[in-house]
Every structure is written in structure tokens, then in C-alpha cells.
Write an enzyme that holds these catalytic residues in place. Structure first.
Site, PDB file in Angstrom:
ATOM      1  N   LYS A   1       0.842  -1.194   0.000  1.00 34.96           N
ATOM      2  CA  LYS A   1       0.000   0.000   0.000  1.00 34.96           C
ATOM      3  C   LYS A   1       0.875   1.240   0.000  1.00 34.96           C
ATOM      4  O   LYS A   1       1.876   1.303   0.701  1.00 34.96           O
ATOM      5  CB  LYS A   1      -0.912   0.017   1.227  1.00 34.96           C
ATOM      6  CG  LYS A   1      -2.171  -0.815   1.098  1.00 34.96           C
ATOM      7  CD  LYS A   1      -3.076  -0.591   2.292  1.00 34.96           C
ATOM      8  CE  LYS A   1      -4.361  -1.372   2.156  1.00 34.96           C
ATOM      9  NZ  LYS A   1      -5.256  -1.180   3.312  1.00 34.96           N
TER      10      LYS A   1
ATOM     11  N   GLU B   1     -19.246  -8.416   9.051  1.00 33.18           N
ATOM     12  CA  GLU B   1     -20.324  -7.798   9.813  1.00 33.18           C
ATOM     13  C   GLU B   1     -21.264  -8.820  10.439  1.00 33.18           C
ATOM     14  O   GLU B   1     -21.741  -8.632  11.564  1.00 33.18           O
ATOM     15  CB  GLU B   1     -21.113  -6.839   8.917  1.00 33.18           C
ATOM     16  CG  GLU B   1     -20.318  -5.628   8.441  1.00 33.18           C
ATOM     17  CD  GLU B   1     -19.544  -5.878   7.157  1.00 33.18           C
ATOM     18  OE1 GLU B   1     -18.909  -4.935   6.653  1.00 33.18           O
ATOM     19  OE2 GLU B   1     -19.586  -7.032   6.654  1.00 33.18           O
TER      20      GLU B   1
ATOM     21  N   ARG C   1     -25.605  -5.600   6.340  1.00 33.96           N
ATOM     22  CA  ARG C   1     -25.069  -6.925   6.032  1.00 33.96           C
ATOM     23  C   ARG C   1     -25.236  -7.909   7.179  1.00 33.96           C
ATOM     24  O   ARG C   1     -25.176  -9.114   6.978  1.00 33.96           O
ATOM     25  CB  ARG C   1     -23.582  -6.801   5.685  1.00 33.96           C
ATOM     26  CG  ARG C   1     -23.329  -6.015   4.421  1.00 33.96           C
ATOM     27  CD  ARG C   1     -21.875  -6.010   4.032  1.00 33.96           C
ATOM     28  NE  ARG C   1     -21.742  -6.063   2.587  1.00 33.96           N
ATOM     29  CZ  ARG C   1     -20.686  -6.546   1.949  1.00 33.96           C
ATOM     30  NH1 ARG C   1     -19.667  -7.019   2.618  1.00 33.96           N
ATOM     31  NH2 ARG C   1     -20.650  -6.568   0.638  1.00 33.96           N
TER      32      ARG C   1
END
Length: 633
Positions: free
Chosen positions: A284, A370, A398
Site C-alpha cells: 500500500k 459484519e 449486512r
């Protein structure tokens, strides 16, 4: 400007992936360097998702170079990493508008470009969608290829493994690329692993492997020994045994910043049949030192100075609601050892950084899962702990089934701190918290609160911890009216609102949440009564009927979808009591609100001060006209 004088001579030649494919392989490293530099200097002007895109430059170039996009389908997961993709697919000149009103969408969006084959924003959908496309291609008899690109973070969600399991059992031609920028396998990256990737992705190896399997299956003992040996060998040099067991041909790990190796491996894999899995290791923030050093900070910065790495901070009128929540949780944890905090991979956004540092043994980041977060909290509550689930409104959707069956049905005391409730701004339609009132108030045992300001948020969160069953406190992104939270915590009377302004015109405005200040200013002009309702469930039925008895008309105001919302709860209450009077419901209209600043999103929904005025005042004047005519007669 001529190509020779341009800062980006190769990038200037690439307007579509077809232009990219016209370049020689030797030119690709230079193109990647120019693309990365362009991203740094463009995102710096306005901000946006940053570190993830820098990490996928070479992968994006290689994918579009090898695959015949958009005929071949390329499906990105979430889309934080898709800025290079947007640049290479004809949207370079508009990249500076990303996440702004009427600008480029923050994530891949089907209506924006034929190269955006699937709209995303929530994670872990790419493999399922790509598999659907691959099966459709197979049924058509098409030679179209399909690729899903998913990050290691998104791979933590159960949906990704459900899709992998299904894909492996179907045997459909599909390539899944794991963009791994977090696993500690750096020692596997380099010349040796690239060599294995090239060998294992070649057609010769694949043919030899399949032939060997057919022969050995006729010799059960030898077949079992060979199968176990292969698994052991791959388990030693490659972390791919799991994916092999799911039915995929695993290749990698490969250096995701070696564009030449990526191109060679992808070319090989494009020719292979059945489910293929390519493990790519990236970094990243690659190519920008500050982002490499702190990719979390640089995930989605605002405007910044690319030379110094200084991010320009926006002016703030006070602590954001997420900060109010974070401070409250730390204060509660000091008082009560049974308090635990849970987040599905949103520590920074939800304001949990300080809590995670001070109470590491009571902080649980369950990754992008979730559903698990909700049921995990239910299990903790069963054993007497007090779980606080910090979750965005759009992400709780979700975990809805788990909320209904695992928490509410068992009446367990789980507190849901619903951040980003209402309109969030630049992340757009996928992230707007437009439905939580509607989907929560229909659940038995649930208590649902909407604070009008920062202090009320703190007190409501405390109130939630005193309840014997499930509860949720919904609050918006950013700041409120600046009301400083009071350190002392006091439980509010359940299901009780408060009259904030007594009016004499006959109009009453019932407000749920932080639109109260704008509504109060309108009430001053109209001499209307204003009620801060506070609770959506249980609704203050007594107060609603009292207001109805003393006023000629009622307007409800909320930052939620109108169907099934708080206004609908008021309408149900009045209808049940047989009360007939004019009622106007104001909330998020029945359409998706796209990206922009939070203020622009509120304006688009008609929920800023001007929009509320435009809805309330003409409606109220229209009701008064018959009265005036009658009086004149």
C-alpha cells in the site's frame, strides 16, 4: 503540449486499454512510474482514496495489457484501489473531480463506464459477481474471460469464501486475483517465487499435472501419496493449499510490483481452463514514502502537499460524533470492566483508536465480517459481558439477519453505535446510511435513539448500556451543532421526547436527530412548535397525541428514507388513535443520493435549511389559504 515536453509522455498516449496494449512490454515499467506520479499529484489537489491505488498500479496495467477489456470482464472489489483503472479507461482528465458533486464516482460504477463491469462500494462481492458473469459467458458459448480482483482485507468476509466454494465446485473458467498487501510473506516475494508462478501457470505444467492425476487415480495408493505430497510441498513453499482444496489452481505469491512478471503469469493463466487463483503481493502506498510508512493514515486523505507529505486539515467546529463515541467508550470502560468494543475493520473511522490502545484485551476487530461481528457480540452478551458494536449504518445492513435472530429474538443487551447514519457525503450512494430507522424499528425488543447533538449522543449511548435488551444509537458523520458533551452520564427516560419550542401558529415540527437546528430556525419564522423526539422506538406516543390535540398540522423531519421511517411511525400512531389532521413527512426521498460533500448531499435530498424551508413553508401556507378565505367570507 507535445509528447516530448510532457511530464507523462507514455501516459499521454493511453486513452483506453487498447492504447495500452499497443505499447511494448519494455515500455510498461516507465508507464507505471508515470501513472503513479500522476496519481500522487492529482489526488493531492482534492484528496481521495490514495494508498490502495498506489499499490495496484502494476497489477492494473498488467491486467488491462493482457486481457481484452471491456470484452473480458474485470471486476474490482470495493474499489478503493481502482483509481489507476479509471485513469487507464478514459477518465484521466476527470480524476481530479472524483468524489465531488457531479464528478467521478468514488468506486467503480456501471453507469460511468463500460469498463466498470460491476458496481461496488461494500467489500467481498467481486468473486460472486465475477462467477455469475463467467457462468453466463459459459452458457453463451463465449470465449470471454472473467477476472475478480480482491484484497486480503476483503477476503476476511464469509461471502468471499462462499463464492470460492461455489466456483471451485462448478469448475467454470475464472481467475481470482488476491491483492495481498498485508500478509507477512515478504520472504516469498522475488525471483524464486516469480519463477514458481511462471512454471505453475504454464500450459505445459497444467497439462502434465492433469495427465499425472488421471494416471495416478487408477492406482489409489499412489494417488493418495501423490496428492498428500503435492499438498505438503505447496504448503511449504506456497500458502495456497486452502485454495487448492476449494478447487482452484493456485499460483503465487508473485511480486505485484514486477509488471513484466505479472504480464507473463497472466498470459499463461488466461489460457488455462477452470478456476484459477493468482496470489499477488503488493505494498500500500507504493512509490510515495509517507503513504508506505503509514498506509492507514493515507487510505483516504484530504488534499495534501505531495512534496512535504503534509495533509491539509479541514477546519472543525468541535469533536466529530465518532470522537464523542470514542471518548464515551473509554470513559465507560474505566467504569465498567464488562464493557467490550467490537468493530468490523473500521477502527479509525469509528473512533476506536484510543480505546484499542488503552484496552487492548477488550477491543475486538473482527475484520470485514459484519455478520460475525453481530453474532459474536450476541455470544459475549450471553455470558454477561456488555458488547458495544461500532458499525456504520450502511454496513449493519449486512448483519441484519443476525441482528434479528441472534440478538433481538433472544433479547440480548447488545449496543449498536450506528456511525454514518444519514447522508455521508463523498463516498456516495453505497455508503449513505439511509435505511437504518426503517429496518430497525420493525424489530421487536429493539430500542432506537437519534440524538440532536453531541451531548445527547453521549447520554444516549450511556442510556443504551442500562437497558436489558438490544439498542442502537444512530448519529451522522462529522460534527453536530457544537454542544459540548457533559462528562457526567445520565440515563434518559425511555421513549420520551422533549418540546424545544412552544409555538402559537398551530404548526408542530417533530424532529428526529441532528436536523433540529435547521428546523428551529424555520420554526422561528413560522412561530411553530418544535419537538426533539429523541426516540424512534419506543415512540413517545403520549407526546405525539398531545401535540396532535393542540395543533392543526404536523411535519416530521428525519435523515432517513421516508418509507418505513420515523415519520411513518408517527403516521401509524395517529391512525391507530383515529386522529385525522394534515401530516407532512420529510426525509430522504425515494431515490439514491450520489456523492458530494455532506452539505451537498443534504441539499440534494432537500434536507438542508433551504430545502426544509422549501418543503415546509409552502405546504403550511397552502393549509392556511382555506382558513383565510373562510374568514374573509
Amino acid at each position: 503540449m507535445s509528447a516530448a515536453a510532457s511530464r507523462y509522455p507514455l501516459l499521454d498516449r493511453v486513452h483506453t486499454p487498447a492504447d495500452l496494449r499497443a505499447l511494448s512490454e519494455k515500455e510498461l515499467p516507465a508507464l507505471c512510474a508515470q501513472l503513479r506520479d500522476y496519481l500522487i499529484h492529482t489526488v493531492a489537489t482534492r484528496g481521495g482514496h490514495f494508498a490502495a491505488g498506489l499499490g495496484t498500479v502494476e497489477l492494473t496495467v498488467a491486467l488491462h495489457y493482457v486481457y481484452d477489456t471491456p470484452e473480458d470482464r474485470l471486476v474490482w472489489d470495493v474499489g478503493h484501489q481502482a483509481y489507476p483503472h479509471k485513469v487507464l479507461t478514459g477518465r484521466r482528465d476527470r480524476l481530479a473531480t472524483i468524489k465531488q458533486k457531479d464528478g467521478l464516482a468514488p468506486f467503480p460504477t456501471r453507469s460511468e463506464s463500460p469498463y466498470d463491469t460491476f458496481g461496488v462500494g461494500h467489500s467481498s462481492t467481486s468473486i460472486s459477481a465475477a462467477l455469475g458473469m463467467a457462468v453466463a459467458s459459459e452458457r453463451e458459448g463465449s470465449t470471454r474471460r472473467v477476472v475478480a480482483v480482491i484484497g486480503d482485507g476483503a477476503m476476511t468476509a464469509g461471502m468471499a469464501f462462499e463464492a470460492l466454494n461455489n466456483a471451485g465446485s462448478l469448475g467454470t473458467d475464472l481467475l481470482v486475483v488476491l491483492n495481498d498487501n498485508d500478509m507477512s510473506i515478504s520472504e516469498n516475494v522475488g525471483a524464486l517465487s516469480n519463477y514458481f508462478a511462471r512454471i505453475l501457470s504454464s500450459r505445459k505444467y497444467a497439462a502434465l499435472r492433469e495427465t499425472g492425476k488421471k494416471v495416478l487415480r487408477r492406482m489409489p495408493t499412489a494417488w493418495e501419496l501423490a496428492r498428500r505430497s503435492e499438498a505438503y510441498f505447496k504448503g511449504m513453499i506456497l500458502p495456497g493449499t486452502l485454495f487448492e482444496e476449494l478447487g482452484f489452481n493456485y499460483i503465487g505469491p508473485i511480486d505485484g510490483h514486477d509488471v513484466a512478471a505479472l504480464v507473463r503469469t497472466l498470459r499463461n493463466q488466461r489460457l488455462l481452463k477452470g478456476p484459477q487463483f493468482l496470489h499477488v503481493v503488493t505494498r500500500k502506498g507504493k512509490g510515495y514514502a509517507p503513504a508506505e510508512a503509514d498506509p492507514i493514515k493515507w487510505h483516504g486523505p484530504g488534499a495534501f502537499d505531495p512534496a512535504s507529505g503534509t495533509i491539509f486539515k479541514e477546519k472543525s467546529t468541535g469533536p466529530a460524533f465518532s470522537q464523542v463515541f470514542g471518548q464515551w467508550l473509554c470513559d465507560m470502560a474505566e467504569r465498567d470492566p464488562k464493557i467490550v468494543g467490537i468493530t468490523p475493520a473500521m477502527r479509525e473511522g469509528s473512533g476506536l483508536v484510543e480505546f484499542s490502545r488503552r484496552f487492548p484485551d477488550r477491543y475486538f476487530d473482527v475484520a470485514i465480517a459484519e455478520q460475525h461481528a453481530v453474532t459474536f457480540a450476541a455470544g459475549l452478551a450471553c455470558e454477561g459481558l456488555k458488547p458495544i458494536v461500532a458499525i456504520y449504518s450502511t454496513f449493519l445492513q449486512r448483519g441484519y439477519d443476525q441482528l434479528v435472530h441472534d440478538v433481538a429474538l433472544q433479547n440480548l443487551p447488545v449496543v449498536f453505535a450506528l456511525d454514518r447514519a444519514g447522508l455521508v457525503g463523498s463516498d456516495g450512494a453505497t455508503h449513505q446510511g439511509a435505511y437504518d430507522i426503517s429496518y430497525l424499528r420493525c424489530i421487536p425488543n429493539m430500542v432506537l435513539m437519534a440524538p440532536a447533538n453531541e451531548n445527547e449522543c453521549r447520554q444516549m449511548l450511556y442510556t443504551a448500556t442500562t437497558l436489558p435488551g438490544p439498542s442502537a444509537v444512530r448519529y451522522p458523520r462529522g460534527t453536530g451543532d457544537g454542544t459540548a458533551p457533559i462528562a457526567e452520564m445520565t440515563a434518559l427516560p425511555i421513549g420520551r421526547g422533549e418540546i424545544r419550542r412552544e409555538g402559537h401558529s398551530g404548526l408542530a415540527l417533530l424532529v428526529f436527530g441532528t436536523l433540529l437546528p435547521s428546523t428551529l430556525s424555520i420554526a422561528e419564522r413560522l412561530d411553530a412548535t418544535v419537538v426533539n423526539m429523541r426516540f424512534i422506538k419506543p415512540l413517545d406516543r403520549e407526546l405525539v397525541l398531545q401535540v396532535a390535540a393542540n395543533h392543526r398540522a404536523i411535519v416530521t423531519v428525519e435523515e432517513n428514507a421516508i418509507p418505513g421511517g420515523a415519520g411513518a411511525a408517527v403516521a401509524e400512531t395517529l391512525a391507530e388513535a383515529g386522529v385525522m389532521l394534515p401530516l407532512h413527512l420529510i426525509g430522504i426521498p425515494d431515490r439514491y443520493i450520489e456523492h458530494g460533500t455532506r452539505e451537498e448531499c443534504l441539499a440534494a435530498a432537500g434536507l438542508d435549511a433551504a430545502g426544509l424551508t422549501a418543503q415546509i413553508e409552502p405546504w403550511w401556507r397552502g393549509l392556511q389559504e382555506p382558513v383565510r378565505r373562510s374568514a374573509g367570507a
